[in-house]
Write a protein that holds these residues in place. Sequence first.
Motif, PDB file in Angstrom:
ATOM      1  N   MET A 164      -0.928 -22.102  -5.667  1.00 31.24           N
ATOM      2  CA  MET A 164      -0.930 -23.454  -5.092  1.00 31.24           C
ATOM      3  C   MET A 164      -0.421 -23.435  -3.650  1.00 31.24           C
ATOM      4  N   VAL A 165       0.628 -22.665  -3.393  1.00 28.34           N
ATOM      5  CA  VAL A 165       1.155 -22.573  -2.021  1.00 28.34           C
ATOM      6  C   VAL A 165       0.091 -21.973  -1.100  1.00 28.34           C
ATOM      7  N   ILE A 166      -0.560 -20.919  -1.552  1.00 26.50           N
ATOM      8  CA  ILE A 166      -1.623 -20.298  -0.754  1.00 26.50           C
ATOM      9  C   ILE A 166      -2.760 -21.291  -0.530  1.00 26.50           C
ATOM     10  N   GLY A 167      -3.104 -22.059  -1.569  1.00 36.16           N
ATOM     11  CA  GLY A 167      -4.163 -23.055  -1.446  1.00 36.16           C
ATOM     12  C   GLY A 167      -3.837 -24.162  -0.458  1.00 36.16           C
ATOM     13  N   LEU A 168      -2.566 -24.435  -0.279  1.00 37.70           N
ATOM     14  CA  LEU A 168      -2.163 -25.448   0.705  1.00 37.70           C
ATOM     15  C   LEU A 168      -2.122 -24.886   2.124  1.00 37.70           C
ATOM     16  N   VAL A 169      -1.693 -23.637   2.269  1.00 33.15           N
ATOM     17  CA  VAL A 169      -1.467 -23.056   3.591  1.00 33.15           C
ATOM     18  C   VAL A 169      -2.716 -22.388   4.157  1.00 33.15           C
ATOM     19  N   LEU A 170      -3.504 -21.730   3.328  1.00 30.14           N
ATOM     20  CA  LEU A 170      -4.637 -20.938   3.803  1.00 30.14           C
ATOM     21  C   LEU A 170      -5.669 -21.734   4.605  1.00 30.14           C
ATOM     22  N   PRO A 171      -6.070 -22.937   4.199  1.00 26.59           N
ATOM     23  CA  PRO A 171      -7.045 -23.667   5.011  1.00 26.59           C
ATOM     24  C   PRO A 171      -6.582 -23.913   6.446  1.00 26.59           C
ATOM     25  N   ALA A 172      -5.304 -24.092   6.680  1.00 29.31           N
ATOM     26  CA  ALA A 172      -4.799 -24.302   8.040  1.00 29.31           C
ATOM     27  C   ALA A 172      -4.963 -23.035   8.882  1.00 29.31           C
ATOM     28  N   PHE A 173      -4.791 -21.851   8.271  1.00 26.70           N
ATOM     29  CA  PHE A 173      -4.924 -20.590   9.006  1.00 26.70           C
ATOM     30  C   PHE A 173      -6.378 -20.199   9.234  1.00 26.70           C
ATOM     31  N   LEU A 174      -7.266 -20.655   8.375  1.00 26.51           N
ATOM     32  CA  LEU A 174      -8.672 -20.291   8.531  1.00 26.51           C
ATOM     33  C   LEU A 174      -9.350 -21.073   9.646  1.00 26.51           C
TER      34      LEU A 174
END
Length: 174
Positions: free
Chosen positions: A31-41
């Motif tokens: 869930m944490v990765i799912g929240l943060v990853l779109p911002a980095f992509l």
Amino acid sequence: MKYTLSSRNFAETIPMPWGLMAIFYGSTLAMVIGLVLPAFLGDEDVTGWVIWVYYPGMAVGLIVISAVSIWFRKLVVFVDERYLAFGYGRFRKRFEFAQIASVKVTPYSFYKYGGAGIRYARHGHRAWSIPFLHTGVEVQLREGTHDRTYYISSRRADELAEAIQNRIPTSGRA
């Protein structure tokens, strides 16, 4: 609930199986990765459904799975001079011994309760159990105006039953 432990009291902390906790912690990390990853992509479309559906849904999911991971990591069972107490995190029950009619050591019935954890079955049966732990006690008691049977998981079921039985008032014994 704060208790002091004497030689006559019973206390037990039963952790959840490590495999189940790994699933909870892995879900939290996902869930944490799912929240943060779109911002980095660097996705150009950070408006519309992403803002109004995706991020709030993931945030709520993260809060729920984190709470479950923390609150349900162990079952605490305690018997002192006044109470039988047991629970997961904030979900606790406490009964005076005058409410208890009987106690017996019995294996856990997955069929009867329909799973593990905090379970509500038919006919006033309740279970506070740990997955894959098949030992515990059934406590029959009066809760308000209802007769209830609580199943409590324990690795030391005989000691738990004895600690409860020794404190039940003689007029309430079955």
